[in-house]
Scaffold this motif. Structure first.
Motif, mmCIF file in Angstrom:
data_model
loop_
_atom_site.group_PDB
_atom_site.id
_atom_site.type_symbol
_atom_site.label_atom_id
_atom_site.label_comp_id
_atom_site.label_asym_id
_atom_site.label_seq_id
_atom_site.Cartn_x
_atom_site.Cartn_y
_atom_site.Cartn_z
ATOM 1 N N GLY A 135 21.323 -18.396 6.373
ATOM 2 C CA GLY A 135 21.616 -17.161 7.089
ATOM 3 C C GLY A 135 21.734 -15.965 6.161
ATOM 4 N N VAL A 136 22.309 -16.183 4.970
ATOM 5 C CA VAL A 136 22.420 -15.112 3.977
ATOM 6 C C VAL A 136 21.029 -14.589 3.635
ATOM 7 N N MET A 137 20.092 -15.500 3.436
ATOM 8 C CA MET A 137 18.727 -15.099 3.085
ATOM 9 C C MET A 137 17.980 -14.539 4.296
ATOM 10 N N LEU A 138 18.113 -15.191 5.440
ATOM 11 C CA LEU A 138 17.359 -14.795 6.629
ATOM 12 C C LEU A 138 17.704 -13.406 7.136
ATOM 13 N N ASP A 139 18.981 -13.015 7.085
ATOM 14 C CA ASP A 139 19.326 -11.697 7.621
ATOM 15 C C ASP A 139 18.599 -10.595 6.848
ATOM 16 N N ASP A 140 18.410 -10.796 5.543
ATOM 17 C CA ASP A 140 17.700 -9.789 4.764
ATOM 18 C C ASP A 140 16.186 -9.871 4.963
ATOM 19 N N VAL A 141 15.678 -11.063 5.179
ATOM 20 C CA VAL A 141 14.257 -11.211 5.501
ATOM 21 C C VAL A 141 13.944 -10.477 6.811
ATOM 22 N N ILE A 142 14.781 -10.663 7.796
ATOM 23 C CA ILE A 142 14.564 -10.009 9.088
ATOM 24 C C ILE A 142 14.743 -8.494 8.955
ATOM 25 N N ALA A 143 15.767 -8.066 8.201
ATOM 26 C CA ALA A 143 15.951 -6.635 7.954
ATOM 27 C C ALA A 143 14.723 -6.064 7.239
ATOM 28 N N GLY A 144 14.153 -6.846 6.317
ATOM 29 C CA GLY A 144 12.941 -6.424 5.619
ATOM 30 C C GLY A 144 11.753 -6.296 6.559
ATOM 31 N N LEU A 145 11.637 -7.228 7.500
ATOM 32 C CA LEU A 145 10.559 -7.152 8.491
ATOM 33 C C LEU A 145 10.715 -5.910 9.366
ATOM 34 N N PHE A 146 11.942 -5.648 9.812
ATOM 35 C CA PHE A 146 12.189 -4.445 10.618
ATOM 36 C C PHE A 146 11.840 -3.191 9.815
ATOM 37 N N ALA A 147 12.242 -3.174 8.539
ATOM 38 C CA ALA A 147 11.953 -2.020 7.688
ATOM 39 C C ALA A 147 10.449 -1.858 7.473
ATOM 40 N N ALA A 148 9.740 -2.973 7.295
ATOM 41 C CA ALA A 148 8.281 -2.904 7.110
ATOM 42 C C ALA A 148 7.611 -2.302 8.345
ATOM 43 N N VAL A 149 8.072 -2.693 9.521
ATOM 44 C CA VAL A 149 7.538 -2.103 10.754
ATOM 45 C C VAL A 149 7.842 -0.605 10.772
ATOM 46 N N GLY A 150 9.050 -0.243 10.372
ATOM 47 C CA GLY A 150 9.409 1.173 10.306
ATOM 48 C C GLY A 150 8.528 1.946 9.342
ATOM 49 N N VAL A 151 8.225 1.349 8.189
ATOM 50 C CA VAL A 151 7.339 1.989 7.206
ATOM 51 C C VAL A 151 5.957 2.207 7.822
ATOM 52 N N LEU A 152 5.451 1.208 8.531
ATOM 53 C CA LEU A 152 4.143 1.337 9.187
ATOM 54 C C LEU A 152 4.148 2.440 10.233
ATOM 55 N N VAL A 153 5.199 2.493 11.040
ATOM 56 C CA VAL A 153 5.299 3.533 12.072
ATOM 57 C C VAL A 153 5.358 4.912 11.431
ATOM 58 N N LEU A 154 6.192 5.064 10.406
ATOM 59 C CA LEU A 154 6.298 6.363 9.744
ATOM 60 C C LEU A 154 4.986 6.761 9.072
ATOM 61 N N ALA A 155 4.283 5.809 8.478
ATOM 62 C CA ALA A 155 2.977 6.105 7.874
ATOM 63 C C ALA A 155 1.985 6.528 8.948
ATOM 64 N N GLY A 156 2.027 5.851 10.088
ATOM 65 C CA GLY A 156 1.140 6.225 11.192
ATOM 66 C C GLY A 156 1.418 7.635 11.688
ATOM 67 N N VAL A 157 2.681 7.970 11.779
ATOM 68 C CA VAL A 157 3.045 9.328 12.206
ATOM 69 C C VAL A 157 2.599 10.344 11.162
ATOM 70 N N ALA A 158 2.888 10.046 9.887
ATOM 71 C CA ALA A 158 2.544 10.992 8.809
ATOM 72 C C ALA A 158 1.050 11.186 8.663
ATOM 73 N N HIS A 159 0.305 10.115 8.773
ATOM 74 C CA HIS A 159 -1.137 10.205 8.547
ATOM 75 C C HIS A 159 -1.949 10.391 9.826
ATOM 76 N N GLY A 160 -1.371 10.050 10.942
ATOM 77 C CA GLY A 160 -2.124 10.175 12.184
ATOM 78 C C GLY A 160 -1.758 11.377 13.013
ATOM 79 N N VAL A 161 -0.540 11.867 12.837
ATOM 80 C CA VAL A 161 -0.093 12.972 13.668
ATOM 81 C C VAL A 161 0.184 14.219 12.817
ATOM 82 N N LEU A 162 0.956 14.058 11.765
ATOM 83 C CA LEU A 162 1.355 15.200 10.950
ATOM 84 C C LEU A 162 0.222 15.764 10.120
ATOM 85 N N MET A 163 -0.776 14.954 9.824
ATOM 86 C CA MET A 163 -1.868 15.404 8.951
ATOM 87 C C MET A 163 -3.003 16.051 9.732
ATOM 88 N N ARG A 164 -2.878 16.180 11.019
ATOM 89 C CA ARG A 164 -3.963 16.775 11.819
ATOM 90 C C ARG A 164 -3.972 18.254 11.743
#
Length: 164
Positions: A135-164
């Motif tokens: 559980g100690v390891m998994l909670d950070d793995v899952i937090a990392g997955l959530f953060a990775a999704v957030g990074v993808l969303v923010l990159a999509g916004v920055a490069h797909g919406v803000l850069m237009r």
């Protein structure tokens, strides 16, 4: 001795205040070095190795202890932080981009990972409540997955919406 070195990431877990943040910060140059050695494939393999070694080290360090997740154990932050950086490593590996040129993604990955690791929403909290080394390891793995999704969303916004 080896378990303590792994679990505390060579002592980074003893830094105060906020040892989890120090562990996450220590993960950044390590991720950079691993990425330079072999791109996203190397980062993925290294993350699996860190996860397995961290699970073992955490079990060793907490055996017979009431506290299943002492603050000095920060190897879990390394695994989770690396997962948060996967989108950057993938983009750099497949598009021939210098991974340091994506510095806003590094900042976003770090901040989002720390946010999810501290806040412990949904599955992150579920894993944390297991009360064992996995559980100690998994909670950070899952937090990392959530953060990775957030990074993808923010990159999509920055490069797909803000850069237009």
């Amino acid at each position: 001795m080896i378990a303590r070195a792994i679990g505390t990431v060579c002592g980074a877990g003893y830094l105060r205040p906020a040892p989890g943040t120090w562990g996450s910060a220590a993960a950044l140059p390590l991720a950079y070095g691993v990425h330079l050695l072999g791109g996203v494939a190397a980062l993925g393999i290294a993350t699996l190795i860190v996860f397995a070694a961290g699970w073992w080290a955490t079990a060793q360090m907490t055996a017979g202890q009431a506290d299943h997740d002492p603050s000095e154990i920060v190897v879990d932050e390394v695994a989770g932080q690396w997962i948060a950086l996967f989108p950057l490593s993938y983009a750099a590996s497949t598009r021939g981009i210098d991974i340091l040129d994506m510095w806003p993604g590094w900042v976003a990955g770090f901040v989002l990972f720390r946010l999810f690791d501290i806040w412990k929403p949904w599955l992150v909290g579920w894993a944390d409540r297991r009360g064992d080394a996995l559980g100690v390891m998994l909670d950070d793995v899952i937090a990392g997955l959530f953060a990775a999704v957030g990074v993808l969303v923010l990159a999509g916004v920055a490069h797909g919406v803000l850069m237009r």
